[in-house]
Design a protein around this motif. Structure first.
Motif, PDB file in Angstrom:
ATOM      1  N   GLU A  23       0.812  -1.219   0.000  1.00 50.18           N
ATOM      2  CA  GLU A  23       0.000   0.000   0.000  1.00 50.18           C
ATOM      3  C   GLU A  23       0.848   1.273   0.000  1.00 50.18           C
ATOM      4  N   GLN A  25       2.472   2.430   2.577  1.00 55.30           N
ATOM      5  CA  GLN A  25       2.190   3.092   3.846  1.00 55.30           C
ATOM      6  C   GLN A  25       3.142   2.577   4.919  1.00 55.30           C
ATOM      7  N   SER A  29       0.594   3.924   9.944  1.00 57.07           N
ATOM      8  CA  SER A  29      -0.475   4.495   9.127  1.00 57.07           C
ATOM      9  C   SER A  29      -1.479   3.425   8.707  1.00 57.07           C
ATOM     10  N   HIS A  32      -3.513   2.396  11.810  1.00 57.30           N
ATOM     11  CA  HIS A  32      -4.441   3.482  12.161  1.00 57.30           C
ATOM     12  C   HIS A  32      -5.629   3.496  11.222  1.00 57.30           C
ATOM     13  N   ASP A  33      -5.356   3.450   9.923  1.00 58.48           N
ATOM     14  CA  ASP A  33      -6.439   3.493   8.939  1.00 58.48           C
ATOM     15  C   ASP A  33      -7.381   2.301   9.075  1.00 58.48           C
ATOM     16  N   GLN A  37     -11.281   2.662  10.036  1.00 58.86           N
ATOM     17  CA  GLN A  37     -12.275   2.168   9.072  1.00 58.86           C
ATOM     18  C   GLN A  37     -13.275   1.253   9.784  1.00 58.86           C
TER      19      GLN A  37
END
Length: 67
Positions: A23, A25, A29, A32-33, A37
């Motif tokens: 990704e 990332q 990150s 966290h995402d 979500q």
């Protein structure tokens, strides 16, 4: 800023690293995402369920108020 420490198995950590790399990332990150979500989707489900219950019970509430 508040923080959260999570523990993963070696296999889970390898999967996370691979996913983050795919990704583009950082691990932080990506984690966290993913958490946010999940929180957002669950919040939507609760709000949707509350709306459906209110809509379905509106007639019943009206009848009960008339008694």
């Amino acid at each position: 800023m508040p923080a959260l420490n999570l523990e993963f198995s070696e296999e889970e950590m390898a999967d996370l690293r691979n996913a983050a790399e795919r990704e583009g990332q950082s691990l932080k990150s990506l984690a966290h995402d993913a958490v946010m979500q999940t929180v957002s989707s669950r919040k939507y489900l609760v709000e949707d369920a509350a709306s459906r219950v209110a809509r379905i019970s509106a007639g019943l509430n009206k009848r009960l108020a008339e008694q």
